[in-house]
Write an enzyme that holds these catalytic residues in place. Sequence first.
Site, PDB file in Angstrom:
ATOM      1  N   TYR A   1       0.853  -1.200   0.000  1.00 54.76           N
ATOM      2  CA  TYR A   1       0.000   0.000   0.000  1.00 54.76           C
ATOM      3  C   TYR A   1       0.890   1.251   0.000  1.00 54.76           C
ATOM      4  O   TYR A   1       0.714   2.170  -0.802  1.00 54.76           O
ATOM      5  CB  TYR A   1      -0.939   0.007   1.214  1.00 54.76           C
ATOM      6  CG  TYR A   1      -1.690   1.320   1.328  1.00 54.76           C
ATOM      7  CD1 TYR A   1      -1.278   2.294   2.239  1.00 54.76           C
ATOM      8  CD2 TYR A   1      -2.757   1.611   0.474  1.00 54.76           C
ATOM      9  CE1 TYR A   1      -1.934   3.512   2.316  1.00 54.76           C
ATOM     10  CE2 TYR A   1      -3.415   2.833   0.548  1.00 54.76           C
ATOM     11  CZ  TYR A   1      -3.001   3.785   1.468  1.00 54.76           C
ATOM     12  OH  TYR A   1      -3.636   5.006   1.530  1.00 54.76           O
TER      13      TYR A   1
ATOM     14  N   ARG B   1       1.668   8.695  13.086  1.00 51.91           N
ATOM     15  CA  ARG B   1       1.260   9.977  13.678  1.00 51.91           C
ATOM     16  C   ARG B   1      -0.248  10.173  13.556  1.00 51.91           C
ATOM     17  O   ARG B   1      -0.878  10.733  14.440  1.00 51.91           O
ATOM     18  CB  ARG B   1       1.998  11.116  12.963  1.00 51.91           C
ATOM     19  CG  ARG B   1       1.655  12.508  13.448  1.00 51.91           C
ATOM     20  CD  ARG B   1       2.086  13.579  12.455  1.00 51.91           C
ATOM     21  NE  ARG B   1       1.299  13.507  11.226  1.00 51.91           N
ATOM     22  CZ  ARG B   1       1.638  14.148  10.110  1.00 51.91           C
ATOM     23  NH1 ARG B   1       2.762  14.843  10.058  1.00 51.91           N
ATOM     24  NH2 ARG B   1       0.886  14.062   9.025  1.00 51.91           N
TER      25      ARG B   1
ATOM     26  N   ARG C   1     -10.816   4.900   9.110  1.00 50.40           N
ATOM     27  CA  ARG C   1      -9.771   4.262   8.278  1.00 50.40           C
ATOM     28  C   ARG C   1      -8.689   3.696   9.178  1.00 50.40           C
ATOM     29  O   ARG C   1      -8.452   4.213  10.272  1.00 50.40           O
ATOM     30  CB  ARG C   1      -9.142   5.304   7.335  1.00 50.40           C
ATOM     31  CG  ARG C   1     -10.120   5.785   6.266  1.00 50.40           C
ATOM     32  CD  ARG C   1      -9.459   6.795   5.374  1.00 50.40           C
ATOM     33  NE  ARG C   1      -8.920   7.896   6.178  1.00 50.40           N
ATOM     34  CZ  ARG C   1      -8.560   9.062   5.671  1.00 50.40           C
ATOM     35  NH1 ARG C   1      -8.662   9.270   4.383  1.00 50.40           N
ATOM     36  NH2 ARG C   1      -8.081  10.014   6.430  1.00 50.40           N
TER      37      ARG C   1
ATOM     38  N   PHE D   1      15.213  19.851  -1.213  1.00 56.62           N
ATOM     39  CA  PHE D   1      13.857  19.364  -1.495  1.00 56.62           C
ATOM     40  C   PHE D   1      13.657  17.955  -0.945  1.00 56.62           C
ATOM     41  O   PHE D   1      12.595  17.621  -0.410  1.00 56.62           O
ATOM     42  CB  PHE D   1      13.628  19.383  -3.015  1.00 56.62           C
ATOM     43  CG  PHE D   1      12.378  18.719  -3.482  1.00 56.62           C
ATOM     44  CD1 PHE D   1      12.435  17.492  -4.128  1.00 56.62           C
ATOM     45  CD2 PHE D   1      11.133  19.299  -3.285  1.00 56.62           C
ATOM     46  CE1 PHE D   1      11.280  16.855  -4.562  1.00 56.62           C
ATOM     47  CE2 PHE D   1       9.970  18.669  -3.721  1.00 56.62           C
ATOM     48  CZ  PHE D   1      10.051  17.443  -4.359  1.00 56.62           C
TER      49      PHE D   1
HETATM   50  C1  LIG Z   1      12.374  11.175  -3.490  1.00 52.86           C
HETATM   51  O1  LIG Z   1      11.081  11.299  -2.911  1.00 52.86           O
HETATM   52  C2  LIG Z   1      10.713  12.521  -2.369  1.00 52.86           C
HETATM   53  C3  LIG Z   1      11.590  13.632  -2.316  1.00 52.86           C
HETATM   54  C4  LIG Z   1      11.113  14.847  -1.757  1.00 52.86           C
HETATM   55  C5  LIG Z   1       9.812  14.973  -1.244  1.00 52.86           C
HETATM   56  C6  LIG Z   1       8.948  13.860  -1.298  1.00 52.86           C
HETATM   57  C7  LIG Z   1       7.556  13.944  -0.723  1.00 52.86           C
HETATM   58  O2  LIG Z   1       7.554  14.897   0.355  1.00 52.86           O
HETATM   59  C8  LIG Z   1       6.286  15.391   0.783  1.00 52.86           C
HETATM   60  C9  LIG Z   1       6.485  16.257   2.028  1.00 52.86           C
HETATM   61  C10 LIG Z   1       5.162  16.910   2.407  1.00 52.86           C
HETATM   62  O3  LIG Z   1       4.255  17.041   1.620  1.00 52.86           O
HETATM   63  N1  LIG Z   1       5.039  17.308   3.676  1.00 52.86           N
HETATM   64  C11 LIG Z   1       3.810  17.901   4.204  1.00 52.86           C
HETATM   65  C12 LIG Z   1       3.713  17.632   5.678  1.00 52.86           C
HETATM   66  C13 LIG Z   1       2.932  16.390   5.975  1.00 52.86           C
HETATM   67  O4  LIG Z   1       2.332  15.811   5.027  1.00 52.86           O
HETATM   68  O5  LIG Z   1       2.896  16.008   7.156  1.00 52.86           O
HETATM   69  C14 LIG Z   1       3.846  19.411   4.080  1.00 52.86           C
HETATM   70  O6  LIG Z   1       4.915  19.972   4.431  1.00 52.86           O
HETATM   71  O7  LIG Z   1       2.788  19.957   3.706  1.00 52.86           O
HETATM   72  C15 LIG Z   1       5.308  14.263   1.031  1.00 52.86           C
HETATM   73  O8  LIG Z   1       5.019  13.903   2.174  1.00 52.86           O
HETATM   74  N2  LIG Z   1       4.770  13.659  -0.068  1.00 52.86           N
HETATM   75  C16 LIG Z   1       3.642  12.704   0.124  1.00 52.86           C
HETATM   76  C17 LIG Z   1       4.078  11.198   0.102  1.00 52.86           C
HETATM   77  C18 LIG Z   1       4.906  10.846   1.335  1.00 52.86           C
HETATM   78  C19 LIG Z   1       2.814  10.354   0.094  1.00 52.86           C
HETATM   79  C20 LIG Z   1       4.898  10.887  -1.143  1.00 52.86           C
HETATM   80  C21 LIG Z   1       5.119  14.029  -1.400  1.00 52.86           C
HETATM   81  C22 LIG Z   1       4.107  14.230  -2.327  1.00 52.86           C
HETATM   82  C23 LIG Z   1       4.424  14.682  -3.620  1.00 52.86           C
HETATM   83  C24 LIG Z   1       5.770  14.934  -3.948  1.00 52.86           C
HETATM   84 CL1  LIG Z   1       6.173  15.531  -5.500  1.00 52.86          CL
HETATM   85  C25 LIG Z   1       6.805  14.709  -3.011  1.00 52.86           C
HETATM   86  C26 LIG Z   1       6.476  14.224  -1.758  1.00 52.86           C
HETATM   87  C27 LIG Z   1       9.375  12.650  -1.859  1.00 52.86           C
HETATM   88  O9  LIG Z   1       8.458  11.611  -1.967  1.00 52.86           O
HETATM   89  C28 LIG Z   1       8.770  10.335  -1.488  1.00 52.86           C
END
Ligand SMILES: COc1cccc([C@H]2O[C@H](CC(=O)N[C@@H](CC(=O)O)C(=O)O)C(=O)N(CC(C)(C)C)c3ccc(Cl)cc32)c1OC
Length: 348
Positions: free
Chosen positions: A149, A196, A206, A266
């Site tokens: 998943y 979390r 869920r 990033f």
């Molecule tokens: C090489 O891979 C990565 C490198 C950098 C960043 C991310 C990853 O980081 C954010 C970071 C982010 O979105 N943070 C949120 C805080 C939070 O969600 O708690 C924010 O700061 O708003 C994140 O969470 N996700 C969502 C997924 C984890 C599902 C992929 C995400 C969604 C779309 C993209 Cl293009 C990227 C990411 C990566 O993805 C693995």
Amino acid sequence: QQTLAKDASKKRCYDFLNMTSRSFAAVIQELDDELRDAVCLFYLVLRGLDTIEDDMTLDLDRKVELLRSFDQIIYKEGWTFNENGPNEKDRALLVHFDVVIAEFLRLKPEFQAVIANITKLMGNGMADYATGEHRENTSVATIKDFDLYCHYVAGLVGYGLSDLFAASGLESEEIAKDKALSNSMGLFLQKTNIIRDYREDLDDGRQFWPREIWGKYADKFSDFIQPENKLKAQYCLSNMVLNVLDDVPQVLTYLSKLRNQSVFNFCAIPQVMAISTLALVFNNLDIYHRNIKIRKGEAVKLILDSTDMDNVVSIFRHYVFEISRKNEATDPNFMEISMAIGRVSIQV
Ligand SMILES: COc1cccc([C@H]2O[C@H](CC(=O)N[C@@H](CC(=O)O)C(=O)O)C(=O)N(CC(C)(C)C)c3ccc(Cl)cc32)c1OC
């Protein structure tokens, strides 16, 4: 006139980006020119897909049809979606999705291909999961299901980003070759968020924690909120943290391969937030009652410090040590956690 219209739709995409994600949108906008638009559009396409997966007002057939065809939808100029439920923030993105599509179609064909390929894999993965006959409701049974998943919703994002980094020329092709490293970048973030978000997800009906883990400590997933089960709740939580620690070595290896400063920032910032969150939730039973987040001041410090590998390694070392300090000898997971920490410590 044509240029004006094009700049207007690009600006609207960045407005959607800033509307859908708080701090992370700023980090995307710091990316070098070759990558910024591609990652912004990738993020918005993923957000569109996620909004459809999350929409509880859609009937299953309609949801599956949209998920499995989203990789073709992003090529349909003018396409928008109004059947969405009440969730305002995300609804707006799909109602104006034609703007995202217009900008997507202006990307380099190579970037379009990467985004379309991941969208296809993710949309089908989400659809398979949503219709999965081998699970009652949508709970996750085995650790293998849990990893699958998280691969679909997060590991694939790591795959796609690594492909975009390589296609942009800002990073070597090698970063996209080792899929296990890219997968870990997603699993570490997603699994930490799933720990979390225990209470938020429980209240939404869920559950993403694998029954293979929580089933060792309780009969029902919601048992952990009862005060009389606090010891079982603590051990279940430490077992979940143990499972996430497995991804730390590969996250650090991935980050050590990056060469472009804007790409490093990033990639490093979300991972550093995640290890900080993991240390915060470890042996912290508040997660069964409310959504806990690292303090704003700490988050700012982490963002400012995550600019080079040495700093990132010392930040990981600090939080791994904090987990080790909180690790209790009476916890049945104590030894396994100590060994997982040992495996990371030889690296940081
Ligand atoms: C090489 O891979 C990565 C490198 C950098 C960043 C991310 C990853 O980081 C954010 C970071 C982010 O979105 N943070 C949120 C805080 C939070 O969600 O708690 C924010 O700061 O708003 C994140 O969470 N996700 C969502 C997924 C984890 C599902 C992929 C995400 C969604 C779309 C993209 Cl293009 C990227 C990411 C990566 O993805 C693995």
